[in-house]
Motif scaffolding. Structure first.
Motif, PDB file in Angstrom:
ATOM      1  N   GLN A   3       0.838  -1.152   0.189  1.00 50.30           N
ATOM      2  CA  GLN A   3      -0.094   0.016  -0.083  1.00 50.30           C
ATOM      3  C   GLN A   3       0.666   1.371  -0.031  1.00 50.30           C
ATOM      4  OE1 GLN A   3      -3.598   0.160  -0.330  1.00 50.30           O
ATOM      5  NE2 GLN A   3      -2.847   2.325  -0.882  1.00 50.30           N
ATOM      6  N   ASP A  45       0.723   4.167  -2.940  1.00 51.41           N
ATOM      7  CA  ASP A  45       0.629   5.625  -2.665  1.00 51.41           C
ATOM      8  C   ASP A  45       1.922   6.439  -3.289  1.00 51.41           C
ATOM      9  OD1 ASP A  45      -1.696   5.086  -1.311  1.00 51.41           O
ATOM     10  OD2 ASP A  45      -0.919   5.212   0.692  1.00 51.41           O
ATOM     11  N   ASP A  46       3.085   5.767  -3.177  1.00 53.72           N
ATOM     12  CA  ASP A  46       4.248   6.777  -3.486  1.00 53.72           C
ATOM     13  C   ASP A  46       4.006   6.768  -5.242  1.00 53.72           C
ATOM     14  OD1 ASP A  46       5.245   7.052  -1.057  1.00 53.72           O
ATOM     15  OD2 ASP A  46       6.818   5.742  -1.427  1.00 53.72           O
ATOM     16  N   ARG A  93       1.385   9.637  -5.626  1.00 57.82           N
ATOM     17  CA  ARG A  93       2.224  10.959  -5.459  1.00 57.82           C
ATOM     18  C   ARG A  93       3.201  11.366  -6.236  1.00 57.82           C
ATOM     19  NH1 ARG A  93       2.915   8.174   0.052  1.00 57.82           N
ATOM     20  NH2 ARG A  93       1.533   9.361   1.449  1.00 57.82           N
ATOM     21  N   TRP A 137       5.602  15.043  -3.203  1.00 61.25           N
ATOM     22  CA  TRP A 137       4.106  15.329  -2.733  1.00 61.25           C
ATOM     23  C   TRP A 137       4.057  16.650  -2.045  1.00 61.25           C
ATOM     24  CZ3 TRP A 137      -0.241  13.797  -3.552  1.00 61.25           C
ATOM     25  CH2 TRP A 137      -1.380  13.815  -2.749  1.00 61.25           C
ATOM     26  N   GLU A 139      -4.468  14.128   3.058  1.00 62.00           N
ATOM     27  CA  GLU A 139      -4.968  12.839   3.153  1.00 62.00           C
ATOM     28  C   GLU A 139      -5.951  12.652   2.168  1.00 62.00           C
ATOM     29  OE1 GLU A 139      -3.639   9.825   4.319  1.00 62.00           O
ATOM     30  OE2 GLU A 139      -1.815  10.937   4.830  1.00 62.00           O
ATOM     31  N   LEU A 164      -4.872  12.371  -1.440  1.00 62.19           N
ATOM     32  CA  LEU A 164      -4.371  10.989  -1.655  1.00 62.19           C
ATOM     33  C   LEU A 164      -5.452  10.182  -1.855  1.00 62.19           C
ATOM     34  CD1 LEU A 164      -1.969   9.469  -2.146  1.00 62.19           C
ATOM     35  CD2 LEU A 164      -1.881   8.982   0.271  1.00 62.19           C
ATOM     36  N   ARG A 224      -6.400   8.022  -5.221  1.00 68.65           N
ATOM     37  CA  ARG A 224      -6.554   6.299  -5.162  1.00 68.65           C
ATOM     38  C   ARG A 224      -7.969   6.062  -5.717  1.00 68.65           C
ATOM     39  NH1 ARG A 224      -5.830   6.459   0.689  1.00 68.65           N
ATOM     40  NH2 ARG A 224      -3.767   6.474   1.082  1.00 68.65           N
TER      41      ARG A 224
END
Length: 422
Positions: free
Chosen positions: A66, A70-71, A74, A132, A407, A410, A414
């Motif tokens: 995960q 996420d990276d 970003r 980011w 958050e 992000l 997703r």
């Protein structure tokens, strides 16, 4: 207990030698695609090792995967708005992160290599975080605004929060003899990551702890916070009752603490208030009531008072220094609200401009251009130890707000991404 507490050194939080699961036959087989960017098994394994080194609370394969997803999101978001990291910016990010463990980038990379982590993993991690920040700055910064009222509210909350000076802890001390450090650390991390209740922590202490307190489920008597090592105090005070620390490696052991309760006392003067208020003597209660109905705020009182404006008195004083009758009337008023107090044949109009905790009183208070009314002299001129400044509170609120917004951004990335498995 004392031996283990005195041995806790948190300047460097790096644990070495944590073993990794056996790799699958094809190390570079994709496990997930993020908008057609592949994440491989090898990357997941390397991120797991890296997360163990930096003491992540969850270093499982699922958490590593995960984090890599996420990276990817970003970095892709940064490229969409033309953000790229320079070699100088990357090096600065590496040095800054390594500095948290008391090392330079080269020393940190050497520690990673001893744990089987390639330096590229560290570089990719820092690059994703650095770009980011630029994405967040470009897309969210203008939306975050902290008002003076929010600063006032937070400052009052800080002042009225008791200062923790006594704690009830349970301890769990796992032996880590030479050659078994990794196993002891892994066990402690599993216990901590499970977020044990007090009863579950006590059961684990009876099973794994190697000190006499194990018989009592690790329970210790009430401790003065000052008796703990300075490096441990912020870790304990950051816990809420019912929470457990992350694994804390010490010489020959790994330690966990569970906070059962925390007790504290209010700082002196926490309940005292400083009031900024105005008074004006008028000929009758009717005149005072009529003026109170017209006036909108403290500055407007000078306008609405007309010829009587020079008789307006504005003062800032602590509650105990205000005459009892005026103080009693002010107690029921909100800011910029006026009331009437009978005074013989006439009446006093009383208007509250602001109220704030005495410990939060600022040297600079808004005043009018009228002759000196003593406002400045009534405000404490030195900062109270342990009380953050308004700028510090504003920064803290801003960071919380911007992190929450980041958050959310992000999460939107997703939701909009095409994330699929082979």
């Amino acid at each position: 207990m004392r031996h283990f507490l005195s041995g806790i050194a948190l300047a460097a939080v790096i644990a070495t030698g944590a073993g990794a699961p056996a790799l699958a036959q094809n190390l570079f087989a994709p496990v997930v695609y993020v908008n057609d960017s592949a994440v491989t098994r090898y990357e997941v394994d390397q991120r797991m090792r890296f997360m163990r080194v930096i003491g992540a609370p969850d270093a499982s394969a699922a958490a590593a995967e995960q984090a890599l997803i996420d990276d990817r999101l970003r970095v892709q978001a940064a490229r969409q708005i033309g953000v790229e990291i320079t070699p100088e910016g990357l090096q600065a990010g590496l040095e800054e992160f390594a500095g948290r463990a008391g090392l330079d980038a080269a020393g940190f990379i050497a520690q990673l290599e001893r744990a089987g982590v390639e330096d590229g993993v560290f570089r990719d991690f820092v690059e994703a975080g650095t770009v980011w920040r630029e994405v967040v700055r470009a897309r969210l910064l203008a939306r975050v605004n902290i008002t003076d009222a929010e600063v006032d509210q937070e400052l009052q909350r800080v002042i009225e929060t008791p200062i923790i000076d006594r704690v009830l802890l349970s301890e769990l001390i796992i032996p880590a003899p030479p050659g078994q450090e990794a196993q002891a650390l892994a066990l402690a991390e599993r216990i901590s990551a499970s977020r044990p209740t007090e009863a579950q922590f006590a059961e684990a202490a009876r099973q794994y702890s190697a000190v006499p307190s194990a018989e009592a489920g690790g329970r210790l008597e009430m401790l003065a916070l000052d008796n703990l090592p300075p490096s441990l105090r912020p870790i304990i005070t950051a816990l809420q009752p019912g929470q457990t620390t992350q694994a804390l490696p010490v010489e020959g052991a790994v330690v966990l603490f569970h906070l059962r309760d925390a007790q504290g006392t209010l700082r002196p003067g926490a309940r005292e208030q400083v009031l900024d208020y105005m008074t004006l003597r008028l000929a009758s209660a009717g005149d005072a009531a009529a003026l109170a109905a017209r006036v909108r705020n403290c500055d407007d009182l000078y306008v609405q008072a007309g010829d009587a404006a020079p008789q307006v008195q504005r003062q800032t004083a602590s509650q105990g220094a205000i005459p009892q009758g005026i103080a009693a009337r002010l107690a029921s008023l909100d800011a910029d609200e006026a009331g009437v107090i009978p005074a013989g044949a006439g009446a006093d109009l009383v208007m509250l401009c602001s109220r704030q905790p005495a410990l939060a009183a600022q040297p600079q208070v808004a005043t009018t251009a009228l002759p000196d009314d003593g406002v400045e002299a009534a405000i404490p001129q030195s900062a109270t130890p342990g009380i953050p400044t308004r700028d510090q509170v504003r920064d803290r609120l801003f960071n919380t707000r911007i992190n929450t917004a980041a958050e959310g951004l992000l999460a939107d990335l997703r939701a909009d991404a095409i994330i699929r498995r082979p």
